[in-house]
Write a protein that holds these residues in place. Structure first.
Motif, PDB file in Angstrom:
ATOM      1  N   ALA A  23       0.773  -1.320  -0.078  1.00 48.33           N
ATOM      2  CA  ALA A  23      -0.137   0.010  -0.011  1.00 48.33           C
ATOM      3  C   ALA A  23       1.015   1.204  -0.069  1.00 48.33           C
ATOM      4  N   VAL A  24       1.969   1.186   0.576  1.00 46.77           N
ATOM      5  CA  VAL A  24       2.998   2.357   0.751  1.00 46.77           C
ATOM      6  C   VAL A  24       3.436   2.573  -0.650  1.00 46.77           C
ATOM      7  N   VAL A  25       3.856   1.555  -1.387  1.00 46.86           N
ATOM      8  CA  VAL A  25       4.243   1.549  -2.690  1.00 46.86           C
ATOM      9  C   VAL A  25       3.358   2.256  -3.473  1.00 46.86           C
ATOM     10  N   THR A  26       1.945   1.832  -3.414  1.00 47.57           N
ATOM     11  CA  THR A  26       1.121   2.261  -4.306  1.00 47.57           C
ATOM     12  C   THR A  26       0.963   3.849  -4.000  1.00 47.57           C
ATOM     13  N   PHE A  27       0.789   4.043  -2.758  1.00 49.56           N
ATOM     14  CA  PHE A  27       0.690   5.505  -2.294  1.00 49.56           C
ATOM     15  C   PHE A  27       1.694   6.357  -3.072  1.00 49.56           C
ATOM     16  N   LEU A  28       3.253   5.870  -2.908  1.00 43.12           N
ATOM     17  CA  LEU A  28       4.332   6.422  -3.662  1.00 43.12           C
ATOM     18  C   LEU A  28       4.282   6.767  -5.045  1.00 43.12           C
ATOM     19  N   ALA A  29       3.509   5.435  -5.741  1.00 43.44           N
ATOM     20  CA  ALA A  29       3.252   5.497  -7.095  1.00 43.44           C
ATOM     21  C   ALA A  29       2.197   7.014  -7.410  1.00 43.44           C
ATOM     22  N   LEU A  30       1.273   6.949  -6.649  1.00 43.83           N
ATOM     23  CA  LEU A  30       0.350   8.001  -6.832  1.00 43.83           C
ATOM     24  C   LEU A  30       0.719   9.233  -6.412  1.00 43.83           C
ATOM     25  N   ALA A  31       1.699   9.501  -5.539  1.00 43.50           N
ATOM     26  CA  ALA A  31       2.408  10.870  -5.245  1.00 43.50           C
ATOM     27  C   ALA A  31       3.386  11.153  -6.198  1.00 43.50           C
ATOM     28  N   VAL A  32       4.086  10.071  -6.703  1.00 39.98           N
ATOM     29  CA  VAL A  32       4.970  10.613  -7.792  1.00 39.98           C
ATOM     30  C   VAL A  32       4.247  11.051  -9.150  1.00 39.98           C
ATOM     31  N   THR A  33       3.145  10.117  -9.399  1.00 39.15           N
ATOM     32  CA  THR A  33       2.274  10.544 -10.476  1.00 39.15           C
ATOM     33  C   THR A  33       1.622  11.910 -10.480  1.00 39.15           C
ATOM     34  N   GLY A  34       1.113  12.130  -9.489  1.00 39.49           N
ATOM     35  CA  GLY A  34       0.450  13.613  -8.911  1.00 39.49           C
ATOM     36  C   GLY A  34       1.431  14.647  -9.170  1.00 39.49           C
ATOM     37  N   LEU A  35       2.505  14.490  -8.554  1.00 40.00           N
ATOM     38  CA  LEU A  35       3.715  15.559  -8.743  1.00 40.00           C
ATOM     39  C   LEU A  35       4.116  15.870 -10.102  1.00 40.00           C
ATOM     40  N   ASN A  36       4.551  14.664 -10.789  1.00 42.86           N
ATOM     41  CA  ASN A  36       5.130  14.837 -12.303  1.00 42.86           C
ATOM     42  C   ASN A  36       4.246  14.980 -13.584  1.00 42.86           C
ATOM     43  N   SER A  37       2.871  14.439 -13.395  1.00 43.53           N
ATOM     44  CA  SER A  37       2.132  14.524 -14.450  1.00 43.53           C
ATOM     45  C   SER A  37       1.699  15.865 -14.932  1.00 43.53           C
ATOM     46  N   THR A  38       1.364  16.162 -16.176  1.00 44.01           N
ATOM     47  CA  THR A  38       1.132  17.203 -16.665  1.00 44.01           C
ATOM     48  C   THR A  38      -0.541  17.083 -17.041  1.00 44.01           C
ATOM     49  N   ASP A  39      -1.034  15.861 -16.840  1.00 39.01           N
ATOM     50  CA  ASP A  39      -2.385  15.834 -17.475  1.00 39.01           C
ATOM     51  C   ASP A  39      -3.312  16.057 -15.895  1.00 39.01           C
ATOM     52  N   THR A  40      -3.922  17.135 -16.049  1.00 33.06           N
ATOM     53  CA  THR A  40      -4.828  17.625 -14.873  1.00 33.06           C
ATOM     54  C   THR A  40      -5.641  16.495 -14.156  1.00 33.06           C
ATOM     55  N   PRO A  41      -6.517  15.674 -15.153  1.00 36.99           N
ATOM     56  CA  PRO A  41      -7.354  14.997 -14.758  1.00 36.99           C
ATOM     57  C   PRO A  41      -6.644  13.777 -13.894  1.00 36.99           C
TER      58      PRO A  41
END
Length: 178
Positions: A23-41
């Protein structure tokens, strides 16, 4: 602790610890995606799911890991404070939960901002970077606990080094009937 009960508690400990790590790995993947993505949705979606993952997966499995770890240590030869590796795992787990609880507010703040508006790459940048940082720290702590579980360094604490000192098992005085 009888072998059948020990195996059941050990299995519960392994499952809860692995689930917590995943779950922590999943959270980290979401946090990195949210920080680095340029796609607002995608940014918005990543942050909207974080509170649910934290409250319904990470937190319950963290508590389950702590509870089953304490039961195992008290019901086996390892003891709770006899060996350094058990004590370090207890400290890691005992510190991780309050740190997680302290960061739940930040997780909710970012999720509420994502729910209220479309987050751009510049909105709440420091807070979003902090989510990545705490997820990395949590992952490193859980990996350290995993390494200790596998290698079990044999160093005894001063309590464990006392001559003739066996730490009493929580369940040692009970008789088990089958």
């Amino acid at each position: 602790m009888p072998p059948s009960l020990r195996k059941m508690v050990l299995l519960a400990h392994i499952i809860s610890s692995v689930a917590w790590l995943g779950a922590v790995v999943t959270f980290l993947a979401l946090a990195v995606t949210g920080l680095n993505s340029t796609d607002t949705p995608i940014i918005r979606s990543a942050y909207l799911v974080m509170p649910s993952i934290t409250e319904y997966i990470i937190l319950p499995f963290a508590f389950a890991s702590l509870l089953t770890g304490v039961l195992l240590s008290l019901g086996t030869k390892w003891g709770l404070v006899r060996y350094y590796w058990v004590l370090v795992k207890l400290v890691i787990n005992s510190l991780s939960i309050p740190i997680l609880l302290l960061h739940i507010r930040l997780i909710h703040e970012v999720a509420m901002a994502a729910a209220a508006s479309i987050l751009t790459t510049d909105d709440l940048h420091d807070e979003r970077r902090q989510l990545v940082t705490i997820a990395i720290a949590a992952l490193l702590a859980l990996l350290a606990a995993t390494v200790l579980s596998v290698y079990k360094p044999r160093g005894l604490t001063p309590y464990g080094q006392r001559p003739g000192r066996e730490e009493p098992s929580l369940l040692s005085g009970l008789r088990w009937y089958y």
